[in-house]
Design a protein around this motif. Structure first.
Motif, PDB file in Angstrom:
ATOM      1  N   ALA A 237       0.898  -1.056   0.132  1.00  0.00           N
ATOM      2  CA  ALA A 237       0.078  -0.015   0.109  1.00  0.00           C
ATOM      3  C   ALA A 237       0.952   1.379  -0.156  1.00  0.00           C
ATOM      4  N   THR A 238       1.935   1.288   0.887  1.00  0.00           N
ATOM      5  CA  THR A 238       2.718   2.564   0.691  1.00  0.00           C
ATOM      6  C   THR A 238       3.419   2.630  -0.375  1.00  0.00           C
ATOM      7  N   VAL A 239       3.828   1.668  -0.952  1.00  0.00           N
ATOM      8  CA  VAL A 239       4.753   1.616  -2.553  1.00  0.00           C
ATOM      9  C   VAL A 239       3.478   2.043  -3.462  1.00  0.00           C
ATOM     10  N   LEU A 240       2.260   1.655  -3.321  1.00  0.00           N
ATOM     11  CA  LEU A 240       1.646   2.073  -4.305  1.00  0.00           C
ATOM     12  C   LEU A 240       0.996   3.430  -4.253  1.00  0.00           C
ATOM     13  N   THR A 241       0.684   3.956  -3.192  1.00  0.00           N
ATOM     14  CA  THR A 241       0.736   5.312  -2.670  1.00  0.00           C
ATOM     15  C   THR A 241       1.969   6.175  -3.305  1.00  0.00           C
ATOM     16  N   SER A 242       2.832   5.766  -3.386  1.00  0.00           N
ATOM     17  CA  SER A 242       4.103   6.511  -3.668  1.00  0.00           C
ATOM     18  C   SER A 242       4.048   6.524  -5.209  1.00  0.00           C
ATOM     19  N   VAL A 243       3.864   5.559  -5.872  1.00  0.00           N
ATOM     20  CA  VAL A 243       3.934   5.415  -7.290  1.00  0.00           C
ATOM     21  C   VAL A 243       3.083   6.143  -8.072  1.00  0.00           C
ATOM     22  N   ARG A 244       1.605   6.151  -7.341  1.00  0.00           N
ATOM     23  CA  ARG A 244       0.619   6.864  -7.875  1.00  0.00           C
ATOM     24  C   ARG A 244       0.796   8.308  -7.759  1.00  0.00           C
ATOM     25  N   LYS A 245       1.742   8.841  -7.057  1.00  0.00           N
ATOM     26  CA  LYS A 245       2.190  10.170  -7.096  1.00  0.00           C
ATOM     27  C   LYS A 245       3.210  10.627  -7.992  1.00  0.00           C
ATOM     28  N   THR A 246       4.207   9.574  -7.991  1.00  0.00           N
ATOM     29  CA  THR A 246       5.485   9.799  -8.925  1.00  0.00           C
ATOM     30  C   THR A 246       5.493   9.544 -10.345  1.00  0.00           C
ATOM     31  N   GLY A 247       4.724   8.537 -10.420  1.00  0.00           N
ATOM     32  CA  GLY A 247       4.588   7.536 -11.838  1.00  0.00           C
ATOM     33  C   GLY A 247       5.827   6.839 -12.218  1.00  0.00           C
ATOM     34  N   ARG A 248       7.052   6.737 -11.322  1.00  0.00           N
ATOM     35  CA  ARG A 248       7.868   6.217 -11.785  1.00  0.00           C
ATOM     36  C   ARG A 248       8.540   5.244 -10.426  1.00  0.00           C
ATOM     37  N   LEU A 249       8.989   4.090 -10.997  1.00  0.00           N
ATOM     38  CA  LEU A 249       9.416   3.153  -9.651  1.00  0.00           C
ATOM     39  C   LEU A 249      10.785   2.593 -10.150  1.00  0.00           C
ATOM     40  N   LEU A 250      11.649   2.603  -9.141  1.00  0.00           N
ATOM     41  CA  LEU A 250      12.829   1.929  -9.297  1.00  0.00           C
ATOM     42  C   LEU A 250      13.201   1.128  -7.843  1.00  0.00           C
ATOM     43  N   CYS A 251      13.150  -0.391  -8.260  1.00  0.00           N
ATOM     44  CA  CYS A 251      13.266  -1.119  -7.002  1.00  0.00           C
ATOM     45  C   CYS A 251      14.841  -1.566  -6.947  1.00  0.00           C
ATOM     46  N   VAL A 252      15.465  -1.504  -5.719  1.00  0.00           N
ATOM     47  CA  VAL A 252      16.936  -1.750  -5.594  1.00  0.00           C
ATOM     48  C   VAL A 252      17.292  -2.889  -4.320  1.00  0.00           C
ATOM     49  N   THR A 253      17.658  -3.833  -5.004  1.00  0.00           N
ATOM     50  CA  THR A 253      18.238  -4.834  -3.941  1.00  0.00           C
ATOM     51  C   THR A 253      19.423  -5.465  -4.085  1.00  0.00           C
ATOM     52  N   GLU A 254      20.057  -5.905  -3.044  1.00  0.00           N
ATOM     53  CA  GLU A 254      21.328  -6.520  -3.386  1.00  0.00           C
ATOM     54  C   GLU A 254      21.350  -8.013  -3.715  1.00  0.00           C
ATOM     55  N   ALA A 255      20.219  -8.604  -3.431  1.00  0.00           N
ATOM     56  CA  ALA A 255      19.792  -9.933  -3.758  1.00  0.00           C
ATOM     57  C   ALA A 255      19.661 -10.064  -5.334  1.00  0.00           C
ATOM     58  N   SER A 256      19.699 -11.258  -5.725  1.00  0.00           N
ATOM     59  CA  SER A 256      19.569 -11.535  -7.295  1.00  0.00           C
ATOM     60  C   SER A 256      18.294 -11.002  -7.457  1.00  0.00           C
ATOM     61  N   GLY A 257      17.871 -10.743  -8.970  1.00  0.00           N
ATOM     62  CA  GLY A 257      16.753 -10.260  -9.323  1.00  0.00           C
ATOM     63  C   GLY A 257      15.748 -11.214  -9.744  1.00  0.00           C
ATOM     64  N   LEU A 258      16.232 -12.468  -9.999  1.00  0.00           N
ATOM     65  CA  LEU A 258      15.312 -13.489 -10.371  1.00  0.00           C
ATOM     66  C   LEU A 258      14.366 -14.111  -9.386  1.00  0.00           C
ATOM     67  N   CYS A 259      13.029 -13.855  -9.662  1.00  0.00           N
ATOM     68  CA  CYS A 259      12.104 -14.265  -8.601  1.00  0.00           C
ATOM     69  C   CYS A 259      12.319 -13.568  -7.080  1.00  0.00           C
ATOM     70  N   GLY A 260      12.622 -12.352  -7.279  1.00  0.00           N
ATOM     71  CA  GLY A 260      13.065 -11.728  -5.980  1.00  0.00           C
ATOM     72  C   GLY A 260      12.112 -10.554  -5.507  1.00  0.00           C
ATOM     73  N   LEU A 261      12.421  -9.849  -4.499  1.00  0.00           N
ATOM     74  CA  LEU A 261      11.290  -8.801  -4.104  1.00  0.00           C
ATOM     75  C   LEU A 261      11.072  -7.685  -4.799  1.00  0.00           C
ATOM     76  N   ALA A 262      12.162  -7.504  -5.649  1.00  0.00           N
ATOM     77  CA  ALA A 262      12.048  -6.160  -6.588  1.00  0.00           C
ATOM     78  C   ALA A 262      11.215  -6.606  -7.628  1.00  0.00           C
ATOM     79  N   ALA A 263      11.157  -7.913  -8.436  1.00  0.00           N
ATOM     80  CA  ALA A 263      10.242  -8.268  -9.453  1.00  0.00           C
ATOM     81  C   ALA A 263       8.913  -8.515  -8.799  1.00  0.00           C
ATOM     82  N   GLU A 264       8.684  -8.707  -7.433  1.00  0.00           N
ATOM     83  CA  GLU A 264       7.367  -8.870  -6.868  1.00  0.00           C
ATOM     84  C   GLU A 264       6.657  -7.430  -6.861  1.00  0.00           C
ATOM     85  N   LEU A 265       7.662  -6.474  -6.206  1.00  0.00           N
ATOM     86  CA  LEU A 265       7.120  -5.017  -6.520  1.00  0.00           C
ATOM     87  C   LEU A 265       6.613  -4.483  -7.795  1.00  0.00           C
ATOM     88  N   CYS A 266       7.603  -4.797  -8.621  1.00  0.00           N
ATOM     89  CA  CYS A 266       7.333  -4.178 -10.295  1.00  0.00           C
ATOM     90  C   CYS A 266       5.805  -4.828 -10.791  1.00  0.00           C
TER      91      CYS A 266
END
Length: 323
Positions: A237-266
């Motif tokens: 909910a917090t992420v969606l509220t922010s993105v609805r305001k900014t219109g752009r999202l960049l998720c940054v993780t140290e973990a691998s991108g494959l099947c990760g939290l960044a992919a889930e949020l995107c």
């Protein structure tokens, strides 16, 4: 208000929990040796060193939790969790539901993860997304000492098993701690307000995002920075509220991108806020490769502030989506 490192804040919160509730006990590899003040305060029955046998340690804790105790287990490093998967996944994670609620597992497992000490793949592996796939487990990864204390306290107040990952690179970073934190899992924090784009991270990538945001600010771009803190439950909910305001999202993780939290949020943003997007959601992650025992190579695998800023600039220059 005190200034503490994350490790100090964690032990202070544990001490408060043990003083408040005699069901809380602390076991793990060297916990009594490394924390003599806890041993002196609560005795060897509640602060216990264990053999180097992770499956047995966690199995013991799961059984104790099922019988009404509240164990806190220190497994040291996240790769060691692999040796305790049966107890974590098939017992702690599932048996609450499989028993129709007859059993609860109010326990917390501690593990260090991430780059920062150049300790190689034997001890460094960002596995948090793996455990987010396990039904019944809570997965937590704070970026500040205060949140470390608060999430331990909050996790121990619930009837669910939790994994609390500590970012090795933040172990000795100081921060303000009140001493009475309570942070229930599932609540992200907006660390910086902005209206141009949303940067999301957890652990050390939050600080990198904040540094990148200062660089972008000097260029006239105001980035909003969100610290997830809790990976499961995930505060979409917090992420969606922010993105609805900014219109752009960049998720940054140290973990691998494959099947990760960044992919889930995107995916969540694409599904729930597509009409508000000005550009496709993007992710900047670590590689799908073992960590190396070399400081320069280890750091090269972690998204750095300059990389985040460069990706943010490219995102700002992307043509708006035709919605």
């Amino acid at each position: 208000m005190q200034t503490m490192t994350s490790q100090q804040a964690l032990m202070a919160a544990l001490r408060r929990a043990m003083a408040a509730d005699e069901r809380v006990f602390f076991i793990g590899e060297g916990v009594a040796t490394k924390n003599p003040e806890l041993l002196a305060a609560f005795g060897a029955e509640r602060v216990r060193n264990t053999p180097l046998a992770e499956a047995s340690i966690v199995g013991c804790a799961v059984g104790a939790a099922a019988m009404g105790l509240r164990p806190v287990v220190d497994l040291l490093y996240s790769p060691f969790l692999m040796l305790a998967m049966d107890a974590l996944v098939n017992s702690a994670g599932k048996l609450g539901a499989l028993s129709g609620g007859q059993f609860e597992f109010p326990m917390v497992v501690l593990a260090q993860t991430g780059a920062g000490w150049a300790i190689g793949g034997q001890h460094n592996h960002n596995l948090e997304a793996l455990f987010a796939h396990v039904s019944g487990l809570q997965v937590l990864m704070p970026s500040t000492p205060s949140d470390t204390a608060g999430l331990l306290t909050g996790a121990l107040s619930q009837p669910l098993p939790s994994l609390l990952f500590s970012d090795i690179g933040l172990a000795h970073a100081p921060g303000d701690v009140n001493g009475d934190e309570l942070l229930l899992p599932g609540c992200a924090a907006v660390r910086r307000r902005g209206d141009a784009l949303t940067l999301v991270g957890y652990g050390k990538t939050v600080g990198h995002c904040l540094t990148a945001a200062l660089t972008l600010q000097a260029e006239g771009v105001e980035a909003e920075v969100i610290d997830l803190r809790s990976l499961k439950p995930l505060d979409t909910a917090t992420v969606l509220t922010s993105v609805r305001k900014t219109g752009r999202l960049l998720c940054v993780t140290e973990a691998s991108g494959l099947c990760g939290l960044a992919a889930e949020l995107c995916a969540v943003v694409a599904e729930e806020a597509f009409a508000d997007l000005k550009a496709a959601p993007q992710r900047l992650t670590g590689p799908d490769a073992p960590a190396l025992a070399s400081w320069p190579l280890e750091q090269a695998a972690v998204p750095q502030p300059e990389q985040i800023a460069a990706r943010a600039r490219a995102l700002m220059n992307t043509q708006p989506l035709n919605v």
